[in-house]
Design a protein around this motif. Structure first.
Motif, PDB file in Angstrom:
ATOM      1  N   VAL A   1       0.976   4.093  -2.832  1.00 22.32           N
ATOM      2  CA  VAL A   1       0.652   5.679  -2.373  1.00 22.32           C
ATOM      3  C   VAL A   1       1.907   6.566  -2.753  1.00 22.32           C
ATOM      4  CG1 VAL A   1       0.450   7.190  -0.296  1.00 22.32           C
ATOM      5  CG2 VAL A   1      -0.959   5.072  -0.653  1.00 22.32           C
ATOM      6  N   ASN A  19       0.700  -1.114   0.130  1.00 14.32           N
ATOM      7  CA  ASN A  19       0.139   0.065  -0.191  1.00 14.32           C
ATOM      8  C   ASN A  19       0.676   1.189  -0.021  1.00 14.32           C
ATOM      9  OD1 ASN A  19      -2.456   1.472   0.211  1.00 14.32           O
ATOM     10  ND2 ASN A  19      -1.656   1.997   2.446  1.00 14.32           N
ATOM     11  N   TYR A  20       1.941   1.336   0.828  1.00  9.60           N
ATOM     12  CA  TYR A  20       2.461   2.428   0.895  1.00  9.60           C
ATOM     13  C   TYR A  20       3.420   2.590  -0.513  1.00  9.60           C
ATOM     14  CZ  TYR A  20       7.214   5.030   1.596  1.00  9.60           C
ATOM     15  OH  TYR A  20       8.012   6.142   1.456  1.00  9.60           O
ATOM     16  N   ALA A  38       0.489   6.407   4.927  1.00  7.82           N
ATOM     17  CA  ALA A  38       0.782   5.109   4.299  1.00  7.82           C
ATOM     18  C   ALA A  38       2.210   4.763   4.945  1.00  7.82           C
ATOM     19  CB  ALA A  38       0.802   5.145   2.778  1.00  7.82           C
TER      20      ALA A  38
END
Length: 83
Positions: A11, A7-8, A28
């Protein structure tokens, strides 16, 4: 931890393209760091519990033969099923 890292990265890529703002990027990043910390703590807790168990029974698996390990496992399974 893997999902938070993925996810990071998503993002971060979106931030580089100007799709998300800095606050979302920092959130994130913080989530990924917290997930990694929770993972490390869980490994530490497991190892600590394992060493405490070995101390309680007075035997350390590092010094045991395979037969002794099998016998311990069988005794533990029997104990757990009785209680």
């Amino acid at each position: 931890a893997d999902n938070a890292k993925s996810n990071y990265e998503l993002v971060r890529d979106n931030y580089q393209q100007g799709v998300v703002n800095i606050t979302q990027l920092i959130d994130a990043q913080q989530a990924a760091l917290n997930a990694n910390l929770a993972y490390a703590i869980s490994i530490y807790d497991y190892l600590q519990a394992y060493v405490q168990l070995e101390f309680a029974v007075g035997s350390y698996s590092k010094y045991a033969t395979q037969e002794e390990l099998d016998a311990f496992r069988d005794r533990f399974i029997q104990f757990a099923s009785d209680n």
